[in-house]
Design a protein around this motif. Structure first.
Motif, PDB file in Angstrom:
ATOM      1  N   THR A   1       0.824  -1.203   0.000  1.00 51.97           N
ATOM      2  CA  THR A   1       0.000   0.000   0.000  1.00 51.97           C
ATOM      3  C   THR A   1       0.858   1.251   0.000  1.00 51.97           C
ATOM      4  OG1 THR A   1      -1.719  -1.158   1.215  1.00 51.97           O
ATOM      5  CG2 THR A   1      -1.795   1.238   1.284  1.00 51.97           C
ATOM      6  N   LEU A   2       1.945   1.219   0.788  1.00 52.31           N
ATOM      7  CA  LEU A   2       2.855   2.357   0.822  1.00 52.31           C
ATOM      8  C   LEU A   2       3.408   2.651  -0.552  1.00 52.31           C
ATOM      9  CD1 LEU A   2       4.607   4.424   2.347  1.00 52.31           C
ATOM     10  CD2 LEU A   2       6.248   2.591   2.753  1.00 52.31           C
TER      11      LEU A   2
ATOM     12  N   THR B   1       6.925   1.559   8.064  1.00 50.69           N
ATOM     13  CA  THR B   1       6.100   1.576   6.858  1.00 50.69           C
ATOM     14  C   THR B   1       4.617   1.602   7.217  1.00 50.69           C
ATOM     15  OG1 THR B   1       6.226  -0.855   6.684  1.00 50.69           O
ATOM     16  CG2 THR B   1       7.836   0.432   5.435  1.00 50.69           C
TER      17      THR B   1
ATOM     18  N   THR C   1      10.382   7.829   3.540  1.00 47.62           N
ATOM     19  CA  THR C   1       9.295   7.979   4.500  1.00 47.62           C
ATOM     20  C   THR C   1       9.413   9.309   5.229  1.00 47.62           C
ATOM     21  OG1 THR C   1      10.644   6.602   5.977  1.00 47.62           O
ATOM     22  CG2 THR C   1       8.817   5.523   4.847  1.00 47.62           C
TER      23      THR C   1
ATOM     24  N   SER D   1       0.024  10.766  -2.649  1.00 50.48           N
ATOM     25  CA  SER D   1      -0.270  11.334  -1.342  1.00 50.48           C
ATOM     26  C   SER D   1      -0.143  12.843  -1.390  1.00 50.48           C
ATOM     27  CB  SER D   1       0.677  10.765  -0.294  1.00 50.48           C
ATOM     28  OG  SER D   1       1.993  11.134  -0.583  1.00 50.48           O
TER      29      SER D   1
ATOM     30  N   GLU E   1       3.835   5.143   8.174  1.00 50.81           N
ATOM     31  CA  GLU E   1       3.793   5.971   6.974  1.00 50.81           C
ATOM     32  C   GLU E   1       2.484   5.806   6.218  1.00 50.81           C
ATOM     33  OE1 GLU E   1       5.447   8.583   3.918  1.00 50.81           O
ATOM     34  OE2 GLU E   1       6.069   8.170   5.980  1.00 50.81           O
ATOM     35  N   ASP E   2       2.008   4.559   6.076  1.00 46.18           N
ATOM     36  CA  ASP E   2       0.799   4.350   5.267  1.00 46.18           C
ATOM     37  C   ASP E   2      -0.490   4.439   6.077  1.00 46.18           C
ATOM     38  OD1 ASP E   2       0.238   1.855   6.484  1.00 46.18           O
ATOM     39  OD2 ASP E   2       1.186   0.701   4.890  1.00 46.18           O
TER      40      ASP E   2
ATOM     41  N   SER F   1       0.683   4.105  -2.877  1.00 46.98           N
ATOM     42  CA  SER F   1       0.062   5.379  -2.551  1.00 46.98           C
ATOM     43  C   SER F   1       1.039   6.543  -2.501  1.00 46.98           C
ATOM     44  CB  SER F   1      -0.651   5.277  -1.188  1.00 46.98           C
ATOM     45  OG  SER F   1       0.276   4.987  -0.170  1.00 46.98           O
TER      46      SER F   1
END
Length: 276
Positions: free
Chosen positions: A18-19, A80, A107, A26, A83-84, A22
């Motif tokens: 996902t990180l 992570t 990040t 973002s 971050e997400d 996205s």
């Protein structure tokens, strides 16, 4: 009973994906989290989750904080996931490690408050002192850049090796200028270093992994990192922009309370040292 959820790197592989998906889409507005739900904090099991669970069970309710603790067994996923947005915060790392992680991973994790120090130590199942290490002995060290450099600096501070002048948090065995015992180095994931003690002559082990392996840093380490002027204090961290989350501020205050300091002193007996 502790209400704690345990995760491994594999269990949150989807979070890392996902990180990656996205990141390019973002925006600054994404950094503000929903502050109406529980504060979900990723942590290493020992001592971080133990300290958080002490707060959860003894201090959080009175402070009006709904705290959820998720345990992770690696040093990557907590960042992570922060971050997400899979978690709201994390508690497991020090500043040199975070600086390196943010730089290499892109990040945006930021420290909030420093809570404790886990002195890095050299351990062995085969010798009783560092001086007793034989010529050609094999030393296991963490393989991430910051902790490997930290391990080498510990060995240098205790006269086992000499490093190049000015070498910083990216030191590797190639930066060793003097190695009188002709030590050899085995680079392993940090969590694996205590498990290697039957296979190597000695291992440099992070404090949390030492405690998990029933090692007592203040007693069992052949040499132990000094706490004085030590830059490796562990802190509560969030994604940039979430530092003013009222839940985070409540937790930061509780983590640096006299009650938590006493808990750390009583439970860890010098193997973990409060930094406030």
């Amino acid at each position: 009973m502790r209400n704690t959820v345990k995760f491994t790197t594999a269990a949150l592989a989807a979070g890392a994906l996902t990180l990656g998906l996205s990141a390019c889409g973002s925006s600054d507005s994404d950094s503000a989290s929903d502050t109406s739900g529980p504060l979900v904090v990723a942590a290493s099991p020992t001592p971080h989750a133990e300290i958080l669970n002490y707060v959860k069970e003894n201090l959080a309710k009175k402070a009006g904080l709904d705290l959820e603790v998720k345990e992770f067994t690696d040093y990557v996923t907590p960042n992570t996931a922060t971050e997400d947005g899979s978690v709201d915060a994390n508690y497991f790392q020090n500043q040199p490690y975070l600086d390196d992680f943010n730089k290499k991973r892109g990040t945006h994790i930021a420290p909030v408050v420093t809570v404790h120090l886990e002195p890095l130590g050299l351990y062995s199942h085969k010798v009783k002192s560092a001086d007793a290490l034989k010529s050609g002995a094999t030393i296991a060290v963490p393989n991430d850049s910051v902790n490997e450099a930290r391990a080498l600096k510990l060995l240098a501070a205790n006269g086992l090796i000499t490093l190049k002048d000015g070498v910083g948090n990216e030191a590797t065995p190639s930066d060793i200028t003097k190695n009188p015992k002709n030590l050899k180095f085995k680079e392993l994931e940090a969590a694996q270093t205590p498990r290697s003690l039957d296979d190597v002559d000695a291992a440099v082990v992070n404090g949390n992994y030492a405690i998990e392996a029933d090692l007592k840093p203040a007693k069992d380490a052949l040499v132990l990192e000094s706490a004085e002027n030590n830059p490796y204090g562990n802190f509560l961290a969030v994604k940039e922009g979430n530092e003013d989350d009222p839940r985070v501020k409540k937790l930061a205050k509780l983590l640096t309370s006299p009650e938590v300091k006493k808990f750390i002193e009583d439970k860890y007996a010098g193997s973990v040292i409060a930094s406030f």
